[in-house]
Design a protein around this motif. Structure first.
Motif, PDB file in Angstrom:
ATOM      1  N   CYS A 179      16.455 -45.777  -6.366  1.00 22.84           N
ATOM      2  CA  CYS A 179      17.573 -46.712  -6.207  1.00 22.84           C
ATOM      3  C   CYS A 179      18.144 -47.210  -7.528  1.00 22.84           C
ATOM      4  CB  CYS A 179      17.131 -47.927  -5.391  1.00 22.84           C
ATOM      5  SG  CYS A 179      16.705 -47.588  -3.675  1.00 22.84           S
ATOM      6  N   ALA A 180      17.346 -47.209  -8.575  1.00 24.90           N
ATOM      7  CA  ALA A 180      17.756 -47.843  -9.834  1.00 24.90           C
ATOM      8  C   ALA A 180      18.551 -46.922 -10.746  1.00 24.90           C
ATOM      9  CB  ALA A 180      16.524 -48.358 -10.586  1.00 24.90           C
ATOM     10  N   GLU A 181      18.703 -45.676 -10.370  1.00 23.76           N
ATOM     11  CA  GLU A 181      19.470 -44.746 -11.195  1.00 23.76           C
ATOM     12  C   GLU A 181      20.960 -44.973 -10.971  1.00 23.76           C
ATOM     13  OE1 GLU A 181      20.015 -39.923 -11.944  1.00 23.76           O
ATOM     14  OE2 GLU A 181      18.572 -40.648 -10.459  1.00 23.76           O
ATOM     15  N   ALA A 182      21.710 -45.084 -12.037  1.00 25.83           N
ATOM     16  CA  ALA A 182      23.153 -45.308 -11.927  1.00 25.83           C
ATOM     17  C   ALA A 182      23.907 -43.986 -11.891  1.00 25.83           C
ATOM     18  CB  ALA A 182      23.644 -46.149 -13.099  1.00 25.83           C
ATOM     19  N   ASP A 183      24.922 -43.933 -11.030  1.00 27.76           N
ATOM     20  CA  ASP A 183      25.896 -42.840 -11.010  1.00 27.76           C
ATOM     21  C   ASP A 183      25.252 -41.479 -10.776  1.00 27.76           C
ATOM     22  OD1 ASP A 183      27.806 -44.811 -11.587  1.00 27.76           O
ATOM     23  OD2 ASP A 183      27.491 -44.567 -13.737  1.00 27.76           O
ATOM     24  N   ARG A 184      24.240 -41.456  -9.942  1.00 26.96           N
ATOM     25  CA  ARG A 184      23.578 -40.189  -9.596  1.00 26.96           C
ATOM     26  C   ARG A 184      24.506 -39.299  -8.767  1.00 26.96           C
ATOM     27  NH1 ARG A 184      21.727 -36.046  -8.162  1.00 26.96           N
ATOM     28  NH2 ARG A 184      19.555 -35.406  -7.952  1.00 26.96           N
ATOM     29  N   PHE A 185      25.381 -39.911  -7.962  1.00 30.72           N
ATOM     30  CA  PHE A 185      26.212 -39.146  -7.040  1.00 30.72           C
ATOM     31  C   PHE A 185      27.697 -39.355  -7.328  1.00 30.72           C
ATOM     32  CE2 PHE A 185      22.369 -40.268  -4.434  1.00 30.72           C
ATOM     33  CZ  PHE A 185      21.761 -39.033  -4.585  1.00 30.72           C
ATOM     34  N   ASP A 186      28.491 -38.334  -6.986  1.00 26.67           N
ATOM     35  CA  ASP A 186      29.924 -38.352  -7.291  1.00 26.67           C
ATOM     36  C   ASP A 186      30.772 -38.693  -6.072  1.00 26.67           C
ATOM     37  OD1 ASP A 186      29.566 -36.041  -5.824  1.00 26.67           O
ATOM     38  OD2 ASP A 186      30.694 -34.737  -7.194  1.00 26.67           O
ATOM     39  N   PHE A 187      30.175 -39.275  -5.047  1.00 26.23           N
ATOM     40  CA  PHE A 187      30.926 -39.641  -3.852  1.00 26.23           C
ATOM     41  C   PHE A 187      30.757 -41.121  -3.543  1.00 26.23           C
ATOM     42  CE2 PHE A 187      26.778 -37.936  -2.521  1.00 26.23           C
ATOM     43  CZ  PHE A 187      26.249 -38.997  -1.807  1.00 26.23           C
ATOM     44  N   ALA A 188      31.785 -41.679  -2.940  1.00 23.61           N
ATOM     45  CA  ALA A 188      31.696 -43.020  -2.366  1.00 23.61           C
ATOM     46  C   ALA A 188      31.306 -42.896  -0.903  1.00 23.61           C
ATOM     47  CB  ALA A 188      33.035 -43.735  -2.500  1.00 23.61           C
ATOM     48  N   LEU A 189      30.848 -43.986  -0.322  1.00 25.00           N
ATOM     49  CA  LEU A 189      30.509 -44.034   1.090  1.00 25.00           C
ATOM     50  C   LEU A 189      31.523 -44.922   1.789  1.00 25.00           C
ATOM     51  CD1 LEU A 189      26.651 -44.551   0.732  1.00 25.00           C
ATOM     52  CD2 LEU A 189      27.775 -42.481   1.603  1.00 25.00           C
ATOM     53  N   GLN A 190      32.413 -44.303   2.538  1.00 18.27           N
ATOM     54  CA  GLN A 190      33.462 -45.065   3.213  1.00 18.27           C
ATOM     55  C   GLN A 190      33.142 -45.191   4.692  1.00 18.27           C
ATOM     56  OE1 GLN A 190      37.457 -43.656   2.625  1.00 18.27           O
ATOM     57  NE2 GLN A 190      38.383 -45.360   3.733  1.00 18.27           N
ATOM     58  N   ALA A 191      33.315 -46.393   5.212  1.00 14.75           N
ATOM     59  CA  ALA A 191      33.120 -46.655   6.636  1.00 14.75           C
ATOM     60  C   ALA A 191      34.459 -46.488   7.350  1.00 14.75           C
ATOM     61  CB  ALA A 191      32.567 -48.060   6.856  1.00 14.75           C
ATOM     62  N   LEU A 192      34.500 -45.549   8.276  1.00 10.59           N
ATOM     63  CA  LEU A 192      35.718 -45.231   9.005  1.00 10.59           C
ATOM     64  C   LEU A 192      35.533 -45.548  10.484  1.00 10.59           C
ATOM     65  CD1 LEU A 192      36.388 -41.723   7.410  1.00 10.59           C
ATOM     66  CD2 LEU A 192      37.473 -43.888   6.784  1.00 10.59           C
ATOM     67  N   PRO A 193      36.578 -46.011  11.169  1.00 11.04           N
ATOM     68  CA  PRO A 193      36.445 -46.290  12.600  1.00 11.04           C
ATOM     69  C   PRO A 193      36.351 -45.013  13.406  1.00 11.04           C
ATOM     70  CG  PRO A 193      38.710 -46.618  11.888  1.00 11.04           C
ATOM     71  CD  PRO A 193      37.912 -46.352  10.645  1.00 11.04           C
ATOM     72  N   SER A 194      35.633 -45.077  14.515  1.00 11.79           N
ATOM     73  CA  SER A 194      35.528 -43.958  15.450  1.00 11.79           C
ATOM     74  C   SER A 194      35.324 -44.525  16.848  1.00 11.79           C
ATOM     75  CB  SER A 194      34.359 -43.046  15.067  1.00 11.79           C
ATOM     76  OG  SER A 194      33.133 -43.551  15.586  1.00 11.79           O
ATOM     77  N   PRO A 195      35.448 -43.709  17.893  1.00 11.02           N
ATOM     78  CA  PRO A 195      35.226 -44.212  19.258  1.00 11.02           C
ATOM     79  C   PRO A 195      33.829 -44.776  19.479  1.00 11.02           C
ATOM     80  CG  PRO A 195      36.410 -42.132  19.327  1.00 11.02           C
ATOM     81  CD  PRO A 195      35.987 -42.330  17.910  1.00 11.02           C
ATOM     82  N   LEU A 196      32.855 -44.369  18.664  1.00 15.49           N
ATOM     83  CA  LEU A 196      31.480 -44.843  18.819  1.00 15.49           C
ATOM     84  C   LEU A 196      31.109 -45.929  17.811  1.00 15.49           C
ATOM     85  CD1 LEU A 196      29.613 -41.469  19.521  1.00 15.49           C
ATOM     86  CD2 LEU A 196      30.279 -43.238  21.161  1.00 15.49           C
ATOM     87  N   GLY A 197      32.088 -46.402  17.055  1.00 18.51           N
ATOM     88  CA  GLY A 197      31.814 -47.422  16.041  1.00 18.51           C
ATOM     89  C   GLY A 197      32.086 -46.889  14.651  1.00 18.51           C
ATOM     90  N   LEU A 198      31.706 -47.654  13.642  1.00 23.28           N
ATOM     91  CA  LEU A 198      31.923 -47.216  12.265  1.00 23.28           C
ATOM     92  C   LEU A 198      31.117 -45.959  11.955  1.00 23.28           C
ATOM     93  CD1 LEU A 198      31.766 -50.598  10.298  1.00 23.28           C
ATOM     94  CD2 LEU A 198      33.813 -49.269  10.843  1.00 23.28           C
TER      95      LEU A 198
END
Length: 245
Positions: A209-228
């Motif tokens: 958890c403490a490593e910075a910038d390990r990944f090149d993607f953001a995590l976006q919450a999008l709406p769907s019929p079953l929830g986010l």
């Protein structure tokens, strides 16, 4: 384009402030969105954040092939779930193409609280720079950073450090990530992982958890019929988990 105006809120001491405009970034370094980021890296297609353990079991009826991942307050795994909210636990899991149902007491609860935000993200130090890049590319005038890790028994500085790093990046800075990584390790909750005396708070999770910038993607919450749905998005506009066609 001028940098966005950045404000902060603390999940556990919210007032009757107006609902935020622009982008909302819910921060949970230890461990909600670190676990989510590692799961995506391991091949997970999407995560459905749910606010309560029972909600996850209900959603499983609609997504019977999904895996349940989650923890209660304090970090212990939720009974009956496949995995705890632990980056090290998902390292050995077969996640390629899988859907996860994710329940935690802080980060996921924050997403639920701000589910109507125009743009909503879950962030950790692992993907802070990528998250800032996606937000800057969207050109929003205001960003609200939501700190989830502050509780009566811990300072939440792991999340404040991530917020400080994000704010600097959003304002056009290019700070070294090492001091922020060290703050994660030295936070109240970080030291509990480092002590290694609680089985559900393994030191391996702190390292992941403490490593910075390990990944090149953001995590976006999008709406769907079953929830986010929490999916990986990139500054260039690509979205992983957009469709299965």
């Amino acid at each position: 384009m001028p940098p966005p105006l950045v404000e902060r809120r603390y999940l556990n001491r919210l007032s009757a402030a107006p609902e935020p405009t622009g982008a909302v970034v819910v921060i949970d370094v230890l461990r909600s969105f670190s676990t989510a980021a590692w799961a995506i890296h391991r091949g997970a297609w999407e995560l459905y954040p749910v606010a309560a353990p029972g909600d996850g079991l209900l959603l499983l009826q609609h997504l019977p092939q999904a895996l349940l991942v989650g923890a209660v307050g304090g970090g212990a795994p939720i009974p009956g779930y496949h995995y705890g909210n632990s980056p090290s636990a998902v390292q050995g899991a077969e996640l390629q193409g899988r859907t996860l149902i994710h329940c935690t007491a802080a980060g996921v609860r924050g997403l639920s609280r701000y589910r109507t935000a125009p743009l909503l993200f879950g962030a950790a130090l692992l993907n802070a720079r990528a998250t800032a890049a996606v937000i800057l590319a969207a050109g929003v005038p205001r960003v609200t950073l939501v700190i989830t890790g502050e509780w009566t028994d811990r300072d939440g500085d792991e999340d404040v450090a991530c917020a400080d790093y994000l704010e600097a990046l959003l304002q056009g800075g290019d700070p070294s990530p090492e001091p922020f990584s060290e703050r994660v390790r030295q936070s109240d909750f970080g030291r509990r992982f480092a002590a290694g005396d609680q089985p559900h708070l393994p030191p391996a999770d702190l390292d992941l958890c403490a490593e910075a910038d390990r990944f090149d993607f953001a995590l976006q919450a999008l709406p769907s019929p079953l929830g986010l749905r929490l999916v990986a998005v990139y500054a260039g506009g690509g979205t992983m988990g957009k469709s299965r066609s």
